[in-house]
Design an enzyme around this catalytic site. Structure first.
Site, PDB file in Angstrom:
ATOM      1  N   ASN A  52     -13.110  -3.440   2.410  1.00  0.00           N
ATOM      2  CA  ASN A  52     -14.141  -2.409   2.469  1.00  0.00           C
ATOM      3  C   ASN A  52     -14.924  -2.543   1.168  1.00  0.00           C
ATOM      4  OD1 ASN A  52     -13.032  -1.341   4.893  1.00  0.00           O
ATOM      5  ND2 ASN A  52     -11.530  -0.211   3.696  1.00  0.00           N
ATOM      6  N   HIS A  84     -10.327  -4.932  -3.339  1.00  0.00           N
ATOM      7  CA  HIS A  84      -8.977  -5.116  -2.814  1.00  0.00           C
ATOM      8  C   HIS A  84      -9.033  -5.592  -1.375  1.00  0.00           C
ATOM      9  CE1 HIS A  84     -10.025  -0.845  -2.209  1.00  0.00           C
ATOM     10  NE2 HIS A  84      -9.180  -0.810  -1.181  1.00  0.00           N
ATOM     11  N   GLN A 121     -14.673   2.072   1.274  1.00  0.00           N
ATOM     12  CA  GLN A 121     -13.909   1.721   0.077  1.00  0.00           C
ATOM     13  C   GLN A 121     -13.562   3.005  -0.671  1.00  0.00           C
ATOM     14  OE1 GLN A 121     -15.999  -0.755  -2.756  1.00  0.00           O
ATOM     15  NE2 GLN A 121     -14.115  -1.343  -3.808  1.00  0.00           N
ATOM     16  N   ASP A 166       0.855  -1.185   0.000  1.00  0.00           N
ATOM     17  CA  ASP A 166       0.000   0.000   0.000  1.00  0.00           C
ATOM     18  C   ASP A 166       0.892   1.236   0.000  1.00  0.00           C
ATOM     19  OD1 ASP A 166      -1.717   2.197   0.969  1.00  0.00           O
ATOM     20  OD2 ASP A 166      -3.159   0.626   1.458  1.00  0.00           O
ATOM     21  N   HIS A 180      -7.062  -5.918   2.117  1.00  0.00           N
ATOM     22  CA  HIS A 180      -5.970  -5.366   2.909  1.00  0.00           C
ATOM     23  C   HIS A 180      -5.385  -6.455   3.799  1.00  0.00           C
ATOM     24  CE1 HIS A 180      -6.838  -0.988   2.340  1.00  0.00           C
ATOM     25  NE2 HIS A 180      -8.053  -1.466   2.082  1.00  0.00           N
TER      26      HIS A 180
END
Length: 139
Positions: free
Chosen positions: A87, A100, A94, A31, A102
């Site tokens: 999310n 995606h 989100q 990230d 995490h």
């Protein structure tokens, strides 16, 4: 792919990323704004806005990558644990409209919270309400 999606641009190679895992269908990278050292995002290469938009094979490939990567991420940064979460939709936080996952390494005493903390105040639901919700979900 979506022309205005930052993750699709990463998949296309138009935006650089610190890639940690790649298959034909899945990409994982650090990230750019991590919540902890090693914070990794795991995405399907094909654009999908919501978890429910994934077909079974792609969902399987995505979560196979998550199960492979989670302990590797933890080991790489000597983490004590990890939060793994999605999310799904703007109301859930989100920020990028591309599925995606995490993988966020956690450390004893880091001040973070469990995933239950993101839900806000817990609803007071009756047994009847819980039964109705369960029935609706089960179909």
């Amino acid at each position: 792919m979506s022309d205005d999606c930052i993750f699709c641009s990463i998949v296309a190679g138009d935006i650089p990323a610190r890639t940690v895992h790649e298959t034909d269908d899945v990409l994982a990278f650090l990230d750019a704004n991590p919540l902890a050292p090693g914070h990794t995002l795991v995405i399907p290469k094909a654009h999908a806005r919501h978890v429910g938009d994934l077909d079974d094979d792609l969902a399987s490939d995505l979560f196979a990558a998550v199960t492979d990567l989670t302990p590797r991420v933890q080991d790489a940064v000597d983490a004590d644990a990890a939060n793994v979460g999605i999310n799904d939709g703007e109301a859930a936080g989100q920020e990028v409209p591309h599925v995606h996952v995490h993988v966020i390494p956690r450390f004893e005493g880091d001040g973070g919270a469990p995933l239950h903390a993101v839900g806000g105040e817990r609803p007071d639901l009756s047994d009847e309400e819980l039964d109705a919700i369960a029935a609706d979900i089960a179909g």
